[in-house]
Design an enzyme around this catalytic site. Structure first.
Site, short mmCIF file in Angstrom:
data_model
loop_
_atom_site.label_atom_id
_atom_site.label_comp_id
_atom_site.label_asym_id
_atom_site.label_seq_id
_atom_site.Cartn_x
_atom_site.Cartn_y
_atom_site.Cartn_z
N GLU A 38 0.35 -5.91 -3.75
CA GLU A 38 -0.65 -5.44 -2.80
C GLU A 38 -0.08 -4.25 -2.03
O GLU A 38 1.07 -4.24 -1.61
CB GLU A 38 -0.99 -6.57 -1.83
CG GLU A 38 -1.98 -6.18 -0.75
CD GLU A 38 -2.23 -7.29 0.26
OE1 GLU A 38 -3.29 -7.28 0.89
OE2 GLU A 38 -1.35 -8.17 0.41
N LYS A 103 -10.77 -5.95 -1.50
CA LYS A 103 -10.40 -7.26 -0.96
C LYS A 103 -11.49 -7.80 -0.03
O LYS A 103 -11.89 -7.13 0.92
CB LYS A 103 -9.07 -7.12 -0.21
CG LYS A 103 -8.50 -8.42 0.36
CD LYS A 103 -7.18 -8.13 1.07
CE LYS A 103 -6.53 -9.36 1.65
NZ LYS A 103 -5.28 -9.02 2.37
N CYS A 137 -4.13 -11.25 -2.31
CA CYS A 137 -3.40 -11.95 -1.26
C CYS A 137 -4.20 -13.05 -0.57
O CYS A 137 -4.38 -14.13 -1.09
CB CYS A 137 -2.85 -10.92 -0.26
SG CYS A 137 -1.46 -11.54 0.73
#
Length: 250
Positions: A38, A103, A137
């Site tokens: 990430e 995300k 994540c």
């Protein structure tokens, strides 16, 4: 399909230096897909106006690497787009096809939700006979969004997940593999970031039964994904047929 992930000690806010390290670390490696952490170009940084790509620097780097290695490259970067900032996960194929996922679950504990804009859509990429779900994540903590509707075979998670909470990262990766009858490859960064958070080596690839199938050599984590093995396992254990039906409204 062979996946190689790079446990990268990301150099804080320094795109050029990170690109150079990645090139050097992967110089002699061969794989079908290379996975980067990430925000591989900057570290998990809330100074979006300073570190975000405005001229697609990270994407152009991934395109360059994909062409040179004749392999797909995947990782996330902070991106400025339309006056907003996104934590954007790119999947670049050697035929120049580019897919991206923004995300969805932003880490409010760090203020990510105050800086970046959440994505709305799940993104599944087709590559070498695999249907691959892209996740970043904190998404790992929210299983509903990643629920397998018989529409993917593998999940890729890229992360900056600190050492102090790494137990949750490792348990949840295995859980996502088991509950979704899928391969799960989770790549975390290593080292210390600009906020003095520590990251230990904790990258893993799990088969659909929760068995680890990755091998590690220095900073590289490699796994061979066999689609026929997965199909046989799913045909024998048809647990997905009993899943609950639901709709995500937001």
């Amino acid at each position: 399909m062979k996946i190689t992930g790079l446990n990268l000690d990301i150099i804080w806010k320094n795109k050029t230096a990170n690109f150079e390290v990645i090139e050097r670390e992967l110089q002699d490696q061969e794989a079908d897909l290379f996975l980067l952490p990430e925000m591989f170009s900057s570290g998990f940084c809330m100074d979006a106006s300073e570190v975000s790509d405005r001229n697609q620097e990270s994407l152009e780097f991934l395109k360059k690497m994909s062409e040179e290695k004749n392999a797909a490259f995947c990782g996330s970067a902070p991106v400025g787009d339309g006056g907003k900032f996104y934590n954007r996960m790119y999947f670049v194929q050697p035929n120049s096809q580019v897919d991206f996922y923004d995300k969805r679950h932003l880490f409010s504990f760090s203020g990510e939700d105050k800086v970046y804009t959440p994505g709305k859509e799940r993104v599944i990429v087709n590559y070498k006979g695999f249907r691959i779900l892209l996740q970043v994540c904190y998404d790992l903590r929210f299983p509903v969004f990643a629920r397998n509707n018989n529409d993917y075979d593998a999940i890729l998670y890229v992360a900056n997940w600190p050492e102090k909470r790494v137990g949750a990262w490792e348990h949840l990766l295995k859980a996502r593999a088991i509950e979704n009858l899928s391969f799960v490859f989770g790549l975390n960064r290593i080292g210390t970031d600009g906020n003095n958070l520590l990251y230990q080596e904790s990258s893993h690839c799990f088969f659909a039964d929760g068995k680890e199938i990755s091998q590690k050599n220095e900073n590289l984590v490699t796994a061979e994904l066999n689609i026929e093995e997965l199909k046989d396992f799913r045909n024998h254990f048809q647990f997905l047929n009993d899943r609950d039906s639901f709709e995500i409204l937001d």
